[in-house]
Design an enzyme around this catalytic site. Structure first.
Site, short mmCIF file in Angstrom:
data_model
loop_
_atom_site.label_atom_id
_atom_site.label_comp_id
_atom_site.label_asym_id
_atom_site.label_seq_id
_atom_site.Cartn_x
_atom_site.Cartn_y
_atom_site.Cartn_z
N GLU A 34 20.09 0.64 68.01
CA GLU A 34 21.42 1.09 67.61
C GLU A 34 22.32 -0.09 67.25
O GLU A 34 23.13 0.00 66.31
CB GLU A 34 22.04 1.94 68.72
CG GLU A 34 21.29 3.26 68.91
CD GLU A 34 21.65 4.02 70.18
OE1 GLU A 34 21.08 5.10 70.40
OE2 GLU A 34 22.51 3.54 70.95
N THR A 93 27.55 14.03 79.43
CA THR A 93 27.76 14.41 78.02
C THR A 93 28.89 15.42 77.88
O THR A 93 29.75 15.29 77.00
CB THR A 93 26.46 15.01 77.44
OG1 THR A 93 25.39 14.10 77.68
CG2 THR A 93 26.59 15.28 75.96
N ARG A 125 26.42 4.02 81.12
CA ARG A 125 26.26 5.49 81.19
C ARG A 125 27.04 6.04 82.38
O ARG A 125 27.63 7.12 82.29
CB ARG A 125 24.77 5.85 81.31
CG ARG A 125 23.91 5.47 80.10
CD ARG A 125 24.05 6.37 78.93
NE ARG A 125 23.60 7.72 79.19
CZ ARG A 125 23.46 8.65 78.25
NH1 ARG A 125 23.73 8.36 76.97
NH2 ARG A 125 23.06 9.85 78.53
N PHE A 133 22.95 22.14 67.19
CA PHE A 133 24.25 21.51 66.97
C PHE A 133 24.18 20.32 66.02
O PHE A 133 25.20 19.66 65.78
CB PHE A 133 24.87 21.08 68.31
CG PHE A 133 24.05 20.10 69.11
CD1 PHE A 133 24.08 18.74 68.84
CD2 PHE A 133 23.24 20.54 70.15
CE1 PHE A 133 23.33 17.84 69.57
CE2 PHE A 133 22.50 19.64 70.91
CZ PHE A 133 22.54 18.29 70.61
N HIS A 162 29.96 7.08 72.74
CA HIS A 162 28.49 7.04 72.79
C HIS A 162 28.08 5.89 73.69
O HIS A 162 28.75 4.85 73.70
CB HIS A 162 27.92 6.82 71.39
CG HIS A 162 26.45 6.47 71.39
ND1 HIS A 162 25.49 7.44 71.48
CD2 HIS A 162 25.80 5.28 71.36
CE1 HIS A 162 24.29 6.85 71.50
NE2 HIS A 162 24.46 5.54 71.43
N LYS A 222 34.09 7.42 69.37
CA LYS A 222 33.85 8.44 68.34
C LYS A 222 35.14 8.85 67.62
O LYS A 222 36.25 8.52 68.09
CB LYS A 222 33.15 9.64 69.00
CG LYS A 222 31.77 9.29 69.56
CD LYS A 222 31.06 10.54 70.09
CE LYS A 222 29.70 10.19 70.68
NZ LYS A 222 28.98 11.41 71.13
N ASN A 278 33.15 14.04 72.45
CA ASN A 278 33.16 13.51 73.82
C ASN A 278 33.47 12.01 73.87
O ASN A 278 33.02 11.30 74.76
CB ASN A 278 31.86 13.87 74.54
CG ASN A 278 30.63 13.31 73.85
OD1 ASN A 278 30.74 12.67 72.82
ND2 ASN A 278 29.47 13.54 74.44
N ARG A 302 34.64 9.83 79.70
CA ARG A 302 34.60 11.18 79.09
C ARG A 302 35.50 12.15 79.85
O ARG A 302 36.13 13.02 79.24
CB ARG A 302 33.16 11.66 79.02
CG ARG A 302 32.40 11.03 77.84
CD ARG A 302 30.93 11.29 77.90
NE ARG A 302 30.26 10.95 76.64
CZ ARG A 302 28.94 10.86 76.52
NH1 ARG A 302 28.15 11.08 77.57
NH2 ARG A 302 28.38 10.56 75.36
N TYR A 338 21.36 9.98 64.65
CA TYR A 338 21.08 11.08 65.58
C TYR A 338 19.80 11.83 65.20
O TYR A 338 19.65 13.01 65.57
CB TYR A 338 22.28 12.03 65.64
CG TYR A 338 23.43 11.48 66.46
CD1 TYR A 338 23.32 11.33 67.84
CD2 TYR A 338 24.63 11.12 65.87
CE1 TYR A 338 24.36 10.84 68.61
CE2 TYR A 338 25.69 10.62 66.63
CZ TYR A 338 25.54 10.49 68.01
OH TYR A 338 26.57 10.00 68.76
P1 GDP Z 1 24.67 11.58 75.22
O1 GDP Z 1 23.48 10.64 75.38
O2 GDP Z 1 25.39 11.83 76.51
O3 GDP Z 1 25.59 11.17 74.10
O4 GDP Z 1 24.07 13.01 74.83
P2 GDP Z 1 22.90 13.47 73.83
O5 GDP Z 1 22.07 12.29 73.38
O6 GDP Z 1 22.19 14.59 74.50
O7 GDP Z 1 23.67 14.07 72.58
C1 GDP Z 1 24.21 13.25 71.58
C2 GDP Z 1 25.57 13.77 71.21
O8 GDP Z 1 25.43 15.08 70.63
C3 GDP Z 1 26.52 13.99 72.37
O9 GDP Z 1 27.18 12.82 72.81
C4 GDP Z 1 27.49 15.00 71.80
O10 GDP Z 1 28.44 14.39 70.91
C5 GDP Z 1 26.55 15.89 70.97
N1 GDP Z 1 26.05 17.05 71.74
C6 GDP Z 1 25.16 17.04 72.79
N2 GDP Z 1 24.91 18.28 73.23
C7 GDP Z 1 25.65 19.10 72.44
C8 GDP Z 1 25.81 20.53 72.39
O11 GDP Z 1 25.23 21.29 73.16
N3 GDP Z 1 26.66 21.01 71.41
C9 GDP Z 1 27.31 20.18 70.53
N4 GDP Z 1 28.11 20.76 69.60
N5 GDP Z 1 27.18 18.85 70.55
C10 GDP Z 1 26.37 18.31 71.50
#
Ligand code: GDP
Length: 139
Positions: A128, A93, A87, A59, A117, A11, A114, A104, A51
């Site tokens: 994707e 996350t 993963r 968010f 992805h 990222k 973070n 991470r 997304y």
């Molecule tokens: P991942 O599968 O671990 O990437 O997590 P998710 O699919 O739940 O979320 C996608 C991306 O959204 C994450 O990798 C973060 O960059 C962002 N994100 C997730 N949860 C939050 C949150 O609570 N706040 C903010 N600002 N960003 C978030």
């Protein structure tokens, strides 16, 4: 595409902070083979589509602005059990919850910024990968 593949993005935070090389080394050391890779920058539309599943989350707009804020490195990785193993390699996350030694934990700044992805299913890995790569760019 075979199901022993997953999709990743380094990222904008990781690219800006100069962590491309270190993260790719971790990925290779963990046994993943890179079968596609490019540096690119997502448009706002790209990020909204990528997304889309999070469109209703509070968010979402902040996430989109972050993802378009600078270049990313997109890649397709191959390994037995690729989705699940990747993963595990990247960790939770929120870096505050990520296990020691995960990408991470080592490189992420916050739950949003973070570092990486990783696809969450074989089905999404394929979607994707095709979002970012043409067939001729996948080896
Ligand atoms: P991942 O599968 O671990 O990437 O997590 P998710 O699919 O739940 O979320 C996608 C991306 O959204 C994450 O990798 C973060 O960059 C962002 N994100 C997730 N949860 C939050 C949150 O609570 N706040 C903010 N600002 N960003 C978030």
């Amino acid at each position: 595409m075979k199901t022993n593949r997953t999709f990743t993005m380094l990222k904008p935070d990781a690219v800006e902070d100069g962590h491309i090389g270190a993260i790719l080394a971790k990925i290779n050391e963990a046994g993943f083979k890179i079968v596609a890779m490019k540096m690119t920058q997502m448009s706002r539309r790209d990020a909204q589509l990528f997304y889309a599943i999070h469109a209703d989350r509070p968010f979402f707009s902040s996430l989109v602005e972050f993802m378009v804020s600078g270049p990313i490195v997109a890649a397709i990785l191959e390994k037995e059990n690729a989705v699940e193993d990747f993963r595990a390699l990247i960790g939770a996350t929120n870096p505050a919850d990520a296990a020691e030694g995960t990408i991470r934990k080592l490189f992420a700044k916050s739950i949003q910024c973070n570092a990486v992805h990783g696809s969450d299913s074989d089905e999404n890995a394929l979607i994707e990968s095709e979002f970012h790569f043409a067939t001729r760019e996948i080896f």
